[in-house]
Scaffold this motif. Sequence first.
Motif, PDB file in Angstrom:
ATOM      1  N   MET B  99       4.617  51.560 -82.928  1.00 31.46           N
ATOM      2  CA  MET B  99       4.338  52.908 -81.717  1.00 31.46           C
ATOM      3  C   MET B  99       5.717  53.659 -81.694  1.00 31.46           C
ATOM      4  O   MET B  99       6.857  53.355 -82.099  1.00 31.46           O
ATOM      5  N   SER B 100       5.076  55.249 -81.534  1.00 33.52           N
ATOM      6  CA  SER B 100       5.946  56.535 -81.885  1.00 33.52           C
ATOM      7  C   SER B 100       7.604  56.195 -81.288  1.00 33.52           C
ATOM      8  O   SER B 100       8.621  55.841 -81.200  1.00 33.52           O
ATOM      9  N   GLU B 101       7.241  55.520 -79.812  1.00 33.46           N
ATOM     10  CA  GLU B 101       8.869  54.683 -78.922  1.00 33.46           C
ATOM     11  C   GLU B 101       9.405  53.940 -79.312  1.00 33.46           C
ATOM     12  O   GLU B 101      10.479  53.656 -79.421  1.00 33.46           O
ATOM     13  N   ASP B 102       8.615  52.816 -80.699  1.00 33.94           N
ATOM     14  CA  ASP B 102       9.514  51.766 -81.142  1.00 33.94           C
ATOM     15  C   ASP B 102      10.552  52.585 -82.693  1.00 33.94           C
ATOM     16  O   ASP B 102      11.252  51.684 -82.941  1.00 33.94           O
ATOM     17  N   VAL B 103      10.117  54.025 -83.041  1.00 32.56           N
ATOM     18  CA  VAL B 103      10.288  54.261 -84.059  1.00 32.56           C
ATOM     19  C   VAL B 103      12.241  54.722 -84.287  1.00 32.56           C
ATOM     20  O   VAL B 103      11.899  55.371 -83.487  1.00 32.56           O
ATOM     21  N   PRO B 104      12.925  53.849 -84.609  1.00 34.65           N
ATOM     22  CA  PRO B 104      14.268  54.719 -84.719  1.00 34.65           C
ATOM     23  C   PRO B 104      14.993  55.734 -84.706  1.00 34.65           C
ATOM     24  O   PRO B 104      13.984  56.421 -85.509  1.00 34.65           O
ATOM     25  N   GLU B 105      15.538  56.299 -83.693  1.00 32.18           N
ATOM     26  CA  GLU B 105      15.775  57.443 -84.178  1.00 32.18           C
ATOM     27  C   GLU B 105      16.198  58.445 -85.082  1.00 32.18           C
ATOM     28  O   GLU B 105      16.124  59.399 -85.592  1.00 32.18           O
ATOM     29  N   HIS B 106      17.041  57.538 -85.955  1.00 39.20           N
ATOM     30  CA  HIS B 106      17.772  58.393 -86.956  1.00 39.20           C
ATOM     31  C   HIS B 106      16.462  58.186 -88.207  1.00 39.20           C
ATOM     32  O   HIS B 106      17.189  57.816 -89.397  1.00 39.20           O
ATOM     33  N   LEU B 107      15.526  58.079 -88.269  1.00 37.89           N
ATOM     34  CA  LEU B 107      14.708  57.997 -88.954  1.00 37.89           C
ATOM     35  C   LEU B 107      13.937  59.169 -89.974  1.00 37.89           C
ATOM     36  O   LEU B 107      12.888  59.278 -90.276  1.00 37.89           O
ATOM     37  N   HIS B 108      14.676  60.381 -89.237  1.00 38.31           N
ATOM     38  CA  HIS B 108      14.322  61.703 -89.810  1.00 38.31           C
ATOM     39  C   HIS B 108      14.544  61.369 -91.103  1.00 38.31           C
ATOM     40  O   HIS B 108      14.617  62.876 -91.475  1.00 38.31           O
ATOM     41  N   LEU B 110      13.467  60.032 -93.196  1.00 36.08           N
ATOM     42  CA  LEU B 110      11.446  59.701 -93.977  1.00 36.08           C
ATOM     43  C   LEU B 110      11.037  60.879 -93.799  1.00 36.08           C
ATOM     44  O   LEU B 110      10.391  61.447 -92.930  1.00 36.08           O
ATOM     45  N   ASP B 111      11.459  61.499 -94.840  1.00 35.50           N
ATOM     46  CA  ASP B 111      10.918  62.999 -95.443  1.00 35.50           C
ATOM     47  C   ASP B 111       9.285  62.738 -95.830  1.00 35.50           C
ATOM     48  O   ASP B 111       9.223  62.136 -96.600  1.00 35.50           O
ATOM     49  N   VAL B 112       8.189  63.435 -95.350  1.00 33.17           N
ATOM     50  CA  VAL B 112       6.863  63.543 -96.764  1.00 33.17           C
ATOM     51  C   VAL B 112       7.228  64.326 -96.817  1.00 33.17           C
ATOM     52  O   VAL B 112       6.691  65.547 -96.494  1.00 33.17           O
ATOM     53  N   TRP B 113       6.200  64.333 -98.463  1.00 33.82           N
ATOM     54  CA  TRP B 113       6.149  65.673 -99.086  1.00 33.82           C
ATOM     55  C   TRP B 113       4.550  66.594 -98.670  1.00 33.82           C
ATOM     56  O   TRP B 113       4.912  67.680 -98.749  1.00 33.82           O
ATOM     57  N   PRO B 114       3.540  65.737 -98.722  1.00 33.43           N
ATOM     58  CA  PRO B 114       2.631  65.940 -98.448  1.00 33.43           C
ATOM     59  C   PRO B 114       2.220  66.885 -96.904  1.00 33.43           C
ATOM     60  O   PRO B 114       3.082  66.286 -95.927  1.00 33.43           O
ATOM     61  N   SER B 115       1.927  68.181 -96.377  1.00 29.25           N
ATOM     62  CA  SER B 115       1.279  68.042 -95.313  1.00 29.25           C
ATOM     63  C   SER B 115       0.286  67.507 -94.736  1.00 29.25           C
ATOM     64  O   SER B 115       0.094  67.000 -95.276  1.00 29.25           O
ATOM     65  N   GLY B 116       0.304  67.567 -93.436  1.00 29.79           N
ATOM     66  CA  GLY B 116      -0.493  66.421 -92.689  1.00 29.79           C
ATOM     67  C   GLY B 116       0.253  65.765 -91.714  1.00 29.79           C
ATOM     68  O   GLY B 116       1.138  65.449 -91.796  1.00 29.79           O
ATOM     69  N   PRO B 117      -1.283  65.431 -90.441  1.00 27.59           N
ATOM     70  CA  PRO B 117      -0.220  64.752 -89.545  1.00 27.59           C
ATOM     71  C   PRO B 117       0.401  63.533 -89.630  1.00 27.59           C
ATOM     72  O   PRO B 117      -0.474  62.629 -89.284  1.00 27.59           O
ATOM     73  N   HIS B 118       1.106  63.453 -90.624  1.00 24.38           N
ATOM     74  CA  HIS B 118       1.951  62.098 -90.641  1.00 24.38           C
ATOM     75  C   HIS B 118       2.220  61.199 -89.258  1.00 24.38           C
ATOM     76  O   HIS B 118       3.439  60.817 -89.160  1.00 24.38           O
ATOM     77  N   VAL B 119       2.063  60.905 -88.485  1.00 22.56           N
ATOM     78  CA  VAL B 119       2.749  60.834 -87.622  1.00 22.56           C
ATOM     79  C   VAL B 119       2.076  58.976 -87.100  1.00 22.56           C
ATOM     80  O   VAL B 119       2.753  58.749 -86.220  1.00 22.56           O
ATOM     81  N   ALA B 120       1.805  58.430 -87.846  1.00 21.88           N
ATOM     82  CA  ALA B 120       1.275  56.675 -87.600  1.00 21.88           C
ATOM     83  C   ALA B 120       2.546  56.785 -89.155  1.00 21.88           C
ATOM     84  O   ALA B 120       2.754  56.580 -90.264  1.00 21.88           O
ATOM     85  N   TYR B 121       3.699  55.696 -87.984  1.00 22.43           N
ATOM     86  CA  TYR B 121       4.729  55.034 -89.164  1.00 22.43           C
ATOM     87  C   TYR B 121       4.481  53.410 -89.373  1.00 22.43           C
ATOM     88  O   TYR B 121       4.040  52.566 -88.358  1.00 22.43           O
ATOM     89  N   VAL B 122       4.716  53.627 -90.393  1.00 22.45           N
ATOM     90  CA  VAL B 122       3.967  51.903 -90.959  1.00 22.45           C
ATOM     91  C   VAL B 122       5.715  51.508 -91.638  1.00 22.45           C
ATOM     92  O   VAL B 122       6.404  51.767 -92.924  1.00 22.45           O
ATOM     93  N   ARG B 123       5.902  50.364 -91.005  1.00 28.47           N
ATOM     94  CA  ARG B 123       7.006  48.904 -91.623  1.00 28.47           C
ATOM     95  C   ARG B 123       6.704  48.033 -92.101  1.00 28.47           C
ATOM     96  O   ARG B 123       5.922  47.473 -91.877  1.00 28.47           O
ATOM     97  N   VAL B 124       7.435  47.665 -93.473  1.00 27.59           N
ATOM     98  CA  VAL B 124       6.554  46.671 -94.237  1.00 27.59           C
ATOM     99  C   VAL B 124       8.086  45.638 -94.123  1.00 27.59           C
ATOM    100  O   VAL B 124       9.812  46.784 -94.658  1.00 27.59           O
ATOM    101  N   SER B 125       8.603  44.368 -93.427  1.00 32.13           N
ATOM    102  CA  SER B 125       9.639  44.211 -93.583  1.00 32.13           C
ATOM    103  C   SER B 125       9.369  43.372 -94.721  1.00 32.13           C
ATOM    104  O   SER B 125       8.419  42.165 -94.848  1.00 32.13           O
ATOM    105  N   PRO B 126      10.457  43.111 -95.935  1.00 33.32           N
ATOM    106  CA  PRO B 126      10.422  42.512 -97.314  1.00 33.32           C
ATOM    107  C   PRO B 126      10.037  40.345 -96.428  1.00 33.32           C
ATOM    108  O   PRO B 126      10.749  40.261 -96.333  1.00 33.32           O
ATOM    109  N   THR B 127       9.669  40.025 -96.962  1.00 37.69           N
ATOM    110  CA  THR B 127       9.174  38.948 -96.973  1.00 37.69           C
ATOM    111  C   THR B 127       9.144  37.688 -98.576  1.00 37.69           C
ATOM    112  O   THR B 127      10.085  37.422 -98.710  1.00 37.69           O
TER     113      THR B 127
END
Lengths: 140, 140
Positions: B99-108, B110-127
Amino acid sequence: MTTIREQGGRLAALMPYDCWALLKGVQVGRVAWSRPQGPAVVPVNLTLLDGALWLRTSPGSELVREALDRPISIEVDEVDVATRSGWSVLVLGTAELVMSEDVPEHLHVLDVWPSGPHVAYVRVSPTQLTGRRLGAATHP
Amino acid sequence: MTTIREQGGRLAALMPYDCWALLKGVQVGRVAWSRPQGPAVVPVNLTLLDGALWLRTSPGSELVREALDRPISIEVDEVDVATRSGWSVLVLGTAELVMSEDVPEHLHVLDVWPSGPHVAYVRVSPTQLTGRRLGAATHP
């Protein structure tokens, strides 16, 4: 919340004709197959010959042990970090082991970079080809 | 039969420590998830932050529709065609929507190259982290 920069490049779907053209002359791609813990994704040397993608691997490789005669994917892409552009093609098909006597004579174009007994020839005849191209970003 | 050139480079497994180091500063990787017809493998912008890989996508993307809370893989590699060498890292984990309120502030970062509403943040914690390095071929 983070600052979102929205001035990115345009992402467009590629037609199968364009995907075929991009696969010509390809030397490296990534073969992927499903596993319970998440797909295996492994870079491999590839070549396109007569409408199929060919690769060579060791008879004891994970690919041979886990992925033969099952649906697999092959991904090929090219990324330009400087212009933030690129393309990718995803091939769906089945990995089929080809006996050495049935390997086309002119498949010597399929060089494999790692050393090892890469005597198992695998053919993937595409059942579906999709791709996308990302144009360079326009600067505001 | 075809001529087989056996003077290839040596393929060596990478330790997790080396895999982490290679993921630092990564900008592009490929996210893969299983589908009945073969894995989806899609290039995405990535960033490593606090031991997890982060990506941004559209809320309506295939990744969000098909891959959340399921085992996925992220593959990152670097290939040098000239010396026929390179490395690849495969990360296993679960794609988790943050959820956006839980996205770390310094995650700026993370630039996304294509245009579009990339408002879904996905985290993958390696197992699991595995990788391999291919040294340059020795010429006979």
